[in-house]
Design a protein around this motif. Structure first.
Motif, mmCIF file in Angstrom:
data_model
loop_
_atom_site.group_PDB
_atom_site.id
_atom_site.type_symbol
_atom_site.label_atom_id
_atom_site.label_comp_id
_atom_site.label_asym_id
_atom_site.label_seq_id
_atom_site.Cartn_x
_atom_site.Cartn_y
_atom_site.Cartn_z
ATOM 1 N N THR A 219 72.577 36.093 82.415
ATOM 2 C CA THR A 219 73.524 37.141 82.023
ATOM 3 C C THR A 219 74.228 37.701 83.248
ATOM 4 N N TRP A 221 77.145 41.206 84.313
ATOM 5 C CA TRP A 221 77.945 42.349 83.871
ATOM 6 C C TRP A 221 79.297 42.336 84.547
ATOM 7 N N GLU A 234 81.422 44.666 80.218
ATOM 8 C CA GLU A 234 81.200 43.578 79.265
ATOM 9 C C GLU A 234 79.989 42.787 79.713
ATOM 10 N N GLU A 236 78.267 39.172 79.771
ATOM 11 C CA GLU A 236 78.554 37.744 79.596
ATOM 12 C C GLU A 236 77.254 36.964 79.643
ATOM 13 N N LYS A 238 75.653 32.861 79.961
ATOM 14 C CA LYS A 238 75.996 31.473 80.309
ATOM 15 C C LYS A 238 75.662 30.616 79.107
ATOM 16 N N TRP A 243 80.651 31.014 81.326
ATOM 17 C CA TRP A 243 80.388 32.425 81.064
ATOM 18 C C TRP A 243 81.179 32.869 79.850
ATOM 19 N N LEU A 244 80.493 33.492 78.908
ATOM 20 C CA LEU A 244 81.088 33.892 77.638
ATOM 21 C C LEU A 244 80.853 35.375 77.414
ATOM 22 N N GLU A 245 81.904 36.113 77.104
ATOM 23 C CA GLU A 245 81.773 37.545 76.839
ATOM 24 C C GLU A 245 81.120 37.737 75.470
#
Ligand code: PHE
Length: 407
Positions: A219, A221, A234, A236, A238, A243-245
């Motif tokens: 994770t 920030w 946000e 995010e 992995k 990386w995905l919000e």
């Protein structure tokens, strides 16, 4: 009349020049996928709810968070935007982005629309789960209706300080001051308040992400902006190397709390999209699948324990067809005998067999079962005639091999 009014659920609203809801979008209102038994969004809702129920309890063990999941999606402009300090020219207010029922009402664009009301009602810790609406294209990850989970936690000065300090060390610490508004904090907050709120918020959400996605998930920030929180972040994760919000959050704007009658408290808030979480959690490749009525999709989530690990297996693009079979069962009958028989004769043309009726005759004492057999091949179409032929073979074999009496 339909030209002058819009009906959403059981409410009727006056149509005006702002109205841009379509019959298609209105047909989705009331679906409440998050409350539908065995739906993946419902399983995820249960997981999140249970996480908060289990990990945040009062001394006697009762949960501190209230869960609200049945608020209707039509809200006022005041609820959706004004109460959240959203600037008058913010994009989220534009009719190109938002579904207006009329000039005073929208289909909520986020569950944050309920923050103020719930705080005013006296809720200090709550989750709101519901359907939200945004005008958007339809592709693998966007759909104009999706679902969010909002979380809010308020603290009195004492509650916030006691979480990290002993009585003596608390001496002299405060959460309110009249200072400058800077990137790190709002004017009425002390630096200490923000440090504690930020730590509690990030700890809470990291723990949730680890519970849902697994302990090994990476994770990070990222700083961001929302009109209703400051500072804002946000989270995010992995996922497949990228990386995905997965959520937005922050320290609640004090003005919102003041307006809602909770001026003596500080708080944090977060909002996450259930579809996005469920797609990662279950490997669901397309957001449209959540709206599928197809049993090939839905049957994969038919588990009574929401913690059951599930990885979605893509189903055939070919249409399904189905036939039912009903019979009186003999004394020594077991369901698995029938399933084996169907697997043997139907092989890869049968996608699913489901017991849809189980009935015992009150006088005769005999029991009848009705099964629905769904026919579909993974890589070619199965037409009804072909399904009927296999169905006839299955029926014949059931009579001969299982001694059932077809009705
Ligand atoms: N409402 C925000 C959104 O829909 C998410 C959010 C909720 C951000 C609460 C901060 C606090 O994107």
């Amino acid at each position: 009349s339909p030209e002058t009014t819009v009906t959403v659920g059981s409410q009727t609203y006056a149509r005006d020049e702002m109205t841009n809801v379509t019959p298609h979008i209105l047909s989705k209102v009331g679906s409440n996928l998050h409350n539908r038994k065995y739906h993946p969004l419902n399983l995820l809702k249960q997981r999140i709810r249970d996480h908060f129920y289990k990990n945040y309890v009062k001394p006697r063990g009762n949960p501190i968070f209230t869960v609200v999941d049945d608020l209707p999606p039509v809200v006022t402009i005041e609820q959706c935007f004004d109460s959240l300090l959203t600037p008058k020219d913010h994009v989220s207010r534009k009719p190109s982005d938002t579904y207006y029922v009329n000039k005073d009402h929208v289909l909520r664009t986020h569950t944050s629309a309920h923050q103020s009301d719930l705080i005013r009602m006296g809720c200090d810790q709550f989750l709101v789960i519901g359907d939200v609406y945004r005008r958007d294209t339809i592709d693998k990850s966007h759909y104009p209706v999706f679902h969010q989970c909002e979380g809010v936690r308020l603290f009195t000065e004492r509650e916030l300080l006691i979480s990290k300090f002993s009585e003596q060390d608390m001496e002299g610490l405060t959460v309110f001051e009249q200072g400058p508004r800077i990137p790190a904090k709002q004017a009425p907050h002390t630096q200490d308040a923000v440090v504690l709120l930020e730590a509690d918020l990030k700890w809470t959400l990291t723990r949730l992400a680890h519970d849902i996605f697994g302990k090994d998930i990476e994770t990070q920030w990222v700083d961001c902006y929302f009109p209703f929180t400051h500072p804002s972040w946000e989270l995010e994760i992995k996922y497949k190397g990228e990386w995905l919000e997965v959520l937005g959050c922050g320290v609640m704007e004090q003005e919102i709390l003041n307006e809602a009658g909770a001026g003596n408290k500080v708080g944090w808030a977060f909002g996450l999209g259930l579809e996005r979480w469920a797609m990662k959690m279950y490997d669901i490749p397309d957001i449209r699948l959540f709206w599928s009525q197809d049993s090939g999709f839905l049957s994969q989530f038919k588990v009574d324990d929401a913690n059951t690990p599930i990885k979605y297996k893509p189903v055939s693009v070919h249409p399904q067809c189905y036939n039912d079979i009903s019979f009186w069962i003999p004394d020594n009958y077991t369901e698995n005998d029938f399933y084996d028989l169907v697997r043997g004769l139907g092989s890869d043309m049968v996608e699913q067999v489901e017991l849809i009726d189980n009935f015992t005759h009150p006088k005769k004492g005999q029991t009848s079962h009705c099964y629905r057999i769904t026919y579909r091949h993974m890589d070619r179409a199965v037409h009804q005639e072909e399904a009927n032929k296999i169905h006839a073979l299955i029926t014949e074999a059931a009579i001969n091999n299982l001694a059932v009496e077809v009705r």
